[in-house]
Design a protein around this motif. Structure first.
Motif, mmCIF file in Angstrom:
data_model
loop_
_atom_site.group_PDB
_atom_site.id
_atom_site.type_symbol
_atom_site.label_atom_id
_atom_site.label_comp_id
_atom_site.label_asym_id
_atom_site.label_seq_id
_atom_site.Cartn_x
_atom_site.Cartn_y
_atom_site.Cartn_z
ATOM 1 N N PRO A 1 36.085 2.563 61.253
ATOM 2 C CA PRO A 1 35.980 1.114 61.455
ATOM 3 C C PRO A 1 36.787 0.281 60.454
ATOM 4 C CG PRO A 1 33.818 2.140 61.632
ATOM 5 C CD PRO A 1 34.758 3.216 61.179
ATOM 6 N N ALA A 2 36.923 0.803 59.219
ATOM 7 C CA ALA A 2 37.661 0.043 58.200
ATOM 8 C C ALA A 2 39.122 -0.185 58.589
ATOM 9 C CB ALA A 2 37.589 0.752 56.861
ATOM 10 N N TRP B 1 43.128 2.879 51.134
ATOM 11 C CA TRP B 1 41.808 3.372 50.746
ATOM 12 C C TRP B 1 41.474 4.678 51.457
ATOM 13 C CZ3 TRP B 1 42.805 -0.760 53.896
ATOM 14 C CH2 TRP B 1 42.375 -0.647 55.235
ATOM 15 N N VAL B 2 42.264 5.053 52.453
ATOM 16 C CA VAL B 2 42.020 6.307 53.170
ATOM 17 C C VAL B 2 42.709 7.426 52.404
ATOM 18 C CG1 VAL B 2 42.341 7.588 55.313
ATOM 19 C CG2 VAL B 2 41.912 5.121 55.392
ATOM 20 N N LYS B 3 41.915 8.373 51.914
ATOM 21 C CA LYS B 3 42.481 9.453 51.098
ATOM 22 C C LYS B 3 42.445 10.804 51.809
ATOM 23 C CE LYS B 3 42.854 6.609 47.557
ATOM 24 N NZ LYS B 3 44.159 6.023 47.221
ATOM 25 N N HIS B 4 41.837 10.870 52.985
ATOM 26 C CA HIS B 4 41.716 12.133 53.712
ATOM 27 C C HIS B 4 42.436 12.075 55.042
ATOM 28 C CE1 HIS B 4 37.996 12.033 51.225
ATOM 29 N NE2 HIS B 4 38.207 13.322 51.117
ATOM 30 N N LEU C 1 28.912 15.099 48.760
ATOM 31 C CA LEU C 1 29.168 15.837 49.996
ATOM 32 C C LEU C 1 29.884 17.151 49.732
ATOM 33 C CD1 LEU C 1 30.470 12.833 52.146
ATOM 34 C CD2 LEU C 1 28.153 13.702 51.988
ATOM 35 N N ARG D 1 36.030 25.274 54.912
ATOM 36 C CA ARG D 1 34.597 25.430 55.163
ATOM 37 C C ARG D 1 34.191 24.571 56.339
ATOM 38 N NH1 ARG D 1 32.115 20.797 53.683
ATOM 39 N NH2 ARG D 1 33.122 19.536 52.061
ATOM 40 N N PHE E 1 27.729 4.737 50.694
ATOM 41 C CA PHE E 1 28.175 5.572 51.812
ATOM 42 C C PHE E 1 28.213 4.737 53.084
ATOM 43 C CE2 PHE E 1 29.016 9.629 53.611
ATOM 44 C CZ PHE E 1 28.312 9.772 54.793
ATOM 45 N N THR F 1 29.175 19.759 56.631
ATOM 46 C CA THR F 1 27.723 19.677 56.507
ATOM 47 C C THR F 1 27.216 18.559 57.424
ATOM 48 O OG1 THR F 1 27.855 18.035 54.736
ATOM 49 C CG2 THR F 1 27.897 20.359 54.081
ATOM 50 N N TYR G 1 39.570 16.384 57.263
ATOM 51 C CA TYR G 1 38.600 16.798 58.267
ATOM 52 C C TYR G 1 39.235 17.114 59.616
ATOM 53 C CZ TYR G 1 35.714 14.304 54.824
ATOM 54 O OH TYR G 1 35.116 13.877 53.662
ATOM 55 N N VAL H 1 42.260 2.699 45.347
ATOM 56 C CA VAL H 1 42.941 2.155 46.511
ATOM 57 C C VAL H 1 44.434 1.965 46.227
ATOM 58 C CG1 VAL H 1 43.061 0.240 48.151
ATOM 59 C CG2 VAL H 1 40.843 1.047 47.339
ATOM 60 N N HIS I 1 35.577 3.807 48.833
ATOM 61 C CA HIS I 1 36.184 4.846 49.664
ATOM 62 C C HIS I 1 35.758 6.226 49.207
ATOM 63 C CE1 HIS I 1 39.340 5.732 46.579
ATOM 64 N NE2 HIS I 1 39.114 4.479 46.268
ATOM 65 N N PHE J 1 36.403 21.300 56.881
ATOM 66 C CA PHE J 1 36.991 20.595 55.741
ATOM 67 C C PHE J 1 37.923 21.575 55.049
ATOM 68 C CE2 PHE J 1 36.977 17.311 52.464
ATOM 69 C CZ PHE J 1 37.411 18.004 51.352
ATOM 70 N N LYS K 1 25.520 15.979 56.756
ATOM 71 C CA LYS K 1 25.718 14.652 56.176
ATOM 72 C C LYS K 1 27.158 14.167 56.378
ATOM 73 C CE LYS K 1 24.837 13.320 51.717
ATOM 74 N NZ LYS K 1 24.044 13.132 50.502
ATOM 75 N N GLU K 2 28.092 15.099 56.266
ATOM 76 C CA GLU K 2 29.495 14.721 56.487
ATOM 77 C C GLU K 2 29.716 14.318 57.933
ATOM 78 O OE1 GLU K 2 30.997 18.442 54.798
ATOM 79 O OE2 GLU K 2 32.262 17.232 53.487
ATOM 80 N N SER L 1 43.269 16.580 51.216
ATOM 81 C CA SER L 1 42.090 17.187 51.833
ATOM 82 C C SER L 1 41.747 16.418 53.096
ATOM 83 C CB SER L 1 40.893 17.107 50.886
ATOM 84 O OG SER L 1 41.170 17.777 49.687
ATOM 85 N N GLU M 1 27.746 12.813 59.768
ATOM 86 C CA GLU M 1 27.232 11.445 59.983
ATOM 87 C C GLU M 1 28.357 10.415 59.920
ATOM 88 O OE1 GLU M 1 24.003 10.145 57.356
ATOM 89 O OE2 GLU M 1 23.092 12.135 57.594
ATOM 90 N N LEU M 2 29.419 10.760 59.205
ATOM 91 C CA LEU M 2 30.554 9.850 59.098
ATOM 92 C C LEU M 2 31.292 9.702 60.422
ATOM 93 C CD1 LEU M 2 32.162 11.200 55.823
ATOM 94 C CD2 LEU M 2 31.444 8.847 56.153
ATOM 95 N N LYS N 1 45.996 12.137 46.056
ATOM 96 C CA LYS N 1 44.897 11.851 46.983
ATOM 97 C C LYS N 1 43.590 12.518 46.564
ATOM 98 C CE LYS N 1 47.893 10.011 50.019
ATOM 99 N NZ LYS N 1 48.052 8.561 50.144
ATOM 100 N N LEU N 2 43.683 13.446 45.600
ATOM 101 C CA LEU N 2 42.495 14.174 45.162
ATOM 102 C C LEU N 2 42.149 13.776 43.734
ATOM 103 C CD1 LEU N 2 43.463 16.063 47.530
ATOM 104 C CD2 LEU N 2 42.784 17.964 46.110
ATOM 105 N N ASN O 1 31.658 3.466 55.348
ATOM 106 C CA ASN O 1 31.763 3.826 56.744
ATOM 107 C C ASN O 1 31.859 2.611 57.662
ATOM 108 O OD1 ASN O 1 31.873 6.005 58.355
ATOM 109 N ND2 ASN O 1 29.668 6.190 58.660
ATOM 110 N N SER O 2 31.896 1.419 57.065
ATOM 111 C CA SER O 2 31.855 0.198 57.868
ATOM 112 C C SER O 2 33.194 -0.529 57.808
ATOM 113 C CB SER O 2 30.763 -0.729 57.328
ATOM 114 O OG SER O 2 31.230 -1.358 56.140
ATOM 115 N N ALA O 3 33.308 -1.589 58.571
ATOM 116 C CA ALA O 3 34.541 -2.380 58.582
ATOM 117 C C ALA O 3 34.786 -3.066 57.242
ATOM 118 C CB ALA O 3 34.472 -3.419 59.694
#
Lengths: 348, 341
Positions: free
Chosen positions: A268-269, A209-212, B114, A115, B76, A118, A95, B228, B90, A133, A120-121, A93, A123-124, B212-213, B80-82
């Motif tokens: 940033p991560a 840790w990135v899944k999208h 979300l 879709r 959240f 939103t 963005y 992770v 995540h 998405f 809130k999304e 999935s 904001e990321l 991933k889901l 979103n941070s380093a």
């Protein structure tokens, strides 16, 4: 009936498999051969992240949208098969981000769960005010190409590590039909000013840790010239380079910095992610895919060529639809040669 | 009272996050964490750490929603941070699927996660045995990373942490002014809470990095949560079982159930089996109490009984507990100033 496929990227291998699957039992004399100067893991397809996603607009090219859909539906059907892992196929999935509202893409009903984002999304992703998405598929070349190769070898298809210099070369050896899946180098076999490199560069990192997937778009700079992050099964691909007309396959320090800085601003991560590789490749870009028959007559040599090249940055996305279309063209060649009374394969 | 001395019993998710909230709420406090186990050996380390709330029957919904909202907002920002990768936080998207119609079409938390929406027909086709589904994006806290990150934040505030098994809260009354009980299942023995009971959960942690889901069966028994480095496959809900030993038959059963939701898991490698006991209660006990023994008073703040929903509400309950610690301090300061008069 000797058929030679030029090119062992995703297009060459899948076209070969499609033709063999559909015709080998109907045509006992069928001999399929694959010629390439590069094999996996050194093809353009191997460098691609492997995300199924067409460009934003099909420019009215409905045929390509249909081929994209055929590919997605075919892959979705393979998801639950035991081969999926070996193929490098899995759901993902993610963005698509924009700085202004855009019309929905031609593929919105092909992917799953499409879709709008939103508030809130959003904001990321500071700096982006609109987005989509959806759930799509990954088909990693590093797994898919070996899988296709194995299927072909099991079927007795022969591979030749050879750079083919001309169609005549093959016809003079007794080849009846050539499948031209030579991608970026098609111009060497037959001049095609419409085929131009769309140079890309990517950084491979470890960021599990990135899944999208996250694809940003800058409508002014054009497709893939804006940062993107695509998590694979072993590493994550960072990209955002599309240089039309640039033939260099050398990694550029300037492009590296541009990709790194823009992707870290987006996520940033990623600053803590370990870099494990870098790669440059040339997307075989063309205003539309060249997928057509051509009869070639050179002196007393004659042969049929099926062109299947010019898939730009959406080769994996469109490959199966094109392979099926190439197989249909092959069927029509056989009909013309009176090799078959009726065309085989599924009626579409 | 210049520098109230606060002891936090328990170094799992609740103990560490509560201790951190106390240091944030009351910078003059001297906080010490005491526990017989620390990460990676706490019960919290077994959990997948998914932010999908469990509904407590006896806690008012608005309170659970507030706890979840505070927790989600807090995590959240970290995701979103380093610091996201170090903290193990995540985002993850996925599906919750139901064989029979869900009790509520819209769970109380649907507007906090979300992009919550019903699954499309095409999405449901992937699950022939299920007829309804919800799609959304939520957060996951991987442990040990998240617990280790909390410990690091605590150490930076000067909080001391000691390995010590506390048998009785009264042991602490001489050294500490306030005791915070985050002992989880240990509260059964520590404070004699008979309303607390274990719900045994066995999970498999596997190497399947192409997943991933997340996929969760609405019955809560079968789930696939990609972390992770490992994917957590679950699970069981065995009420009243205290056994921490993995069961081979259960392992086979969990694996089969998860493979039926996601066939590619057949190719999963390196299967680790873990068991945790959810410290369950009809309602989470976030409450302050003054223990009394032979004329001596010991202010205690309880924060335990989070059962299956600890990760989802931890920050909210930690904030509430820290607030209660603040109240205890006010009372102590009030009575100490009265003593001076």
């Amino acid at each position: 009936m000797r058929v030679a496929v030029i090119g062992a990227g995703v297009i060459g291998l899948s076209s070969a498999l499609c033709i063999h699957e559909q015709f080998h039992s109907l045509l006992p004399s069928l001999q399929l051969e694959i010629y390439a100067d590069h094999f996996t893991p050194h093809t353009t397809s191997d460098g691609a992240a492997g995300l199924w996603q067409p460009y934003l607009s099909d420019h009215g090219n409905l045929q390509e949208t249909l081929w994209n859909k055929e590919t997605f539906d075919y892959l979705l059907g393979q998801l639950h098969s035991p081969a999926a892992k070996e193929m490098g196929l899995f759901l993902i999935s993610g963005y698509n981000l924009f700085t202004e509202p855009v019309p929905d893409p031609s593929w919105k009903n092909i992917v799953l769960g499409f879709r709008n984002l939103t508030p809130k999304e959003l904001e990321l992703f500071p700096g982006y005010s609109y987005g989509w998405f959806n759930t799509a598929l990954m088909l990693e070349g590093r797994s898919y190409l070996p899988w296709l190769t194995n299927r072909l070898m099991q079927r007795g298809v022969k591979f030749f590590h050879k750079k083919v210099e001309s169609f005549q070369e093959l016809f003079s050896q007794g080849v009846d039909v050539v499948l031209n899946c030579s991608g970026m180098r098609a111009g060497n076999l037959q001049p095609d000013p419409e085929l131009q490199p769309g140079r890309g560069q990517i950084i491979k990192v470890l960021a599990p840790w990135v899944k999208h997937f996250i694809i940003t778009h800058n409508l002014k700079s054009g497709i893939y010239n804006s940062p993107y992050v695509i998590p694979g099964s072993e590493f994550t691909v960072l990209g955002g380079i599309y240089q039309h007309g640039n033939w260099s396959e050398e990694n550029s320090a300037k492009d590296h910095k541009s990709i790194w800085d823009s992707c870290c601003r987006l996520l940033p991560a990623l600053q803590k992610a370990k870099i494990v590789g870098e790669w440059s490749g040339l997307r075989p870009a063309r205003p539309s895919v060249r997928l057509e028959r051509e009869s070639i007559r050179l002196g007393n040599l004659q042969g049929e060529v099926i062109h299947n090249y010019g898939h730009g940055g959406f080769g994996i996305t469109i490959h199966w639809g094109c392979a099926m279309a190439a197989a249909r063209l092959f069927g029509s060649i056989l009909q013309d040669k009176r090799q078959l009374s009726t065309p085989p394969g599924p009626r579409l | 009272m210049a520098s109230p001395k606060v002891a936090v019993v328990g170094a799992g998710l609740i103990g560490l996050s509560t201790a951190l909230c106390i240091t944030e709420n009351c910078p003059s406090c001297s906080v010490t964490v005491l526990s017989d186990q620390f990460s990676p050996n706490t019960m919290s380390d077994v959990a997948a750490g998914m932010l999908i709330p469990h509904t407590y029957p006896d806690t008012p919904i608005h309170r659970q929603k507030q706890w979840f909202k505070e927790t989600f907002t807090y995590l959240f920002a970290i995701s979103n941070s380093a610091e996201a990768s170090e903290a193990g936080i995540h985002l993850v998207s996925g599906w919750q699927v139901f064989k029979s119609p869900p009790k509520e079409e819209l769970p109380f938390w649907s507007d906090i996660v979300l992009g919550f929406r019903p699954m499309s027909k095409a999405e449901l086709q992937r699950f022939p045995q299920h007829r309804f589904g919800q799609a959304f994006t939520t957060l996951k806290c991987d442990c040990p990373p998240y617990l280790l990150w909390l410990e690091k934040r605590l150490k930076a505030t000067g909080t001391q942490m000691y390995t010590r098994k506390v048998e009785d809260l009264w042991e602490l009354h001489r050294e500490y002014d306030i005791v915070v009980n985050c002992a989880g299942l240990g509260a059964q023995q520590l404070v004699g809470d008979k309303e607390l009971f274990p719900v045994r959960g066995q999970v498999l942690k596997v190497h399947a990095p192409w997943v991933k889901l997340f996929i969760r069966d609405g019955d809560g028994l079968t789930y696939i949560y990609p972390g992770v480095h490992r994917v957590t496959l679950g699970g069981t809900r065995e009420k009243g079982s205290w056994s921490l030993s993995p069961d081979a038959g259960t392992t086979r059963d969990i694996f089969d159930r998860c493979c039926s939701l996601e066939p590619s898991l057949q190719g999963a490698q390196d299967i680790e089996v873990k068991v945790g006991l959810r410290p369950s209660r009809q309602c989470v006990r976030v409450q302050r109490e003054v223990l009394s023994q032979g004329g001596v008073k010991l202010p205690v703040v309880h924060n335990y009984g989070h059962g299956a929903g600890g990760f989802s509400v931890h920050r909210g309950t930690a904030n509430e507990a820290a607030h209660l610690v603040g109240e205890c301090i006010s009372v102590l300061q009030g009575s100490s100033s009265r003593a001076k008069l």
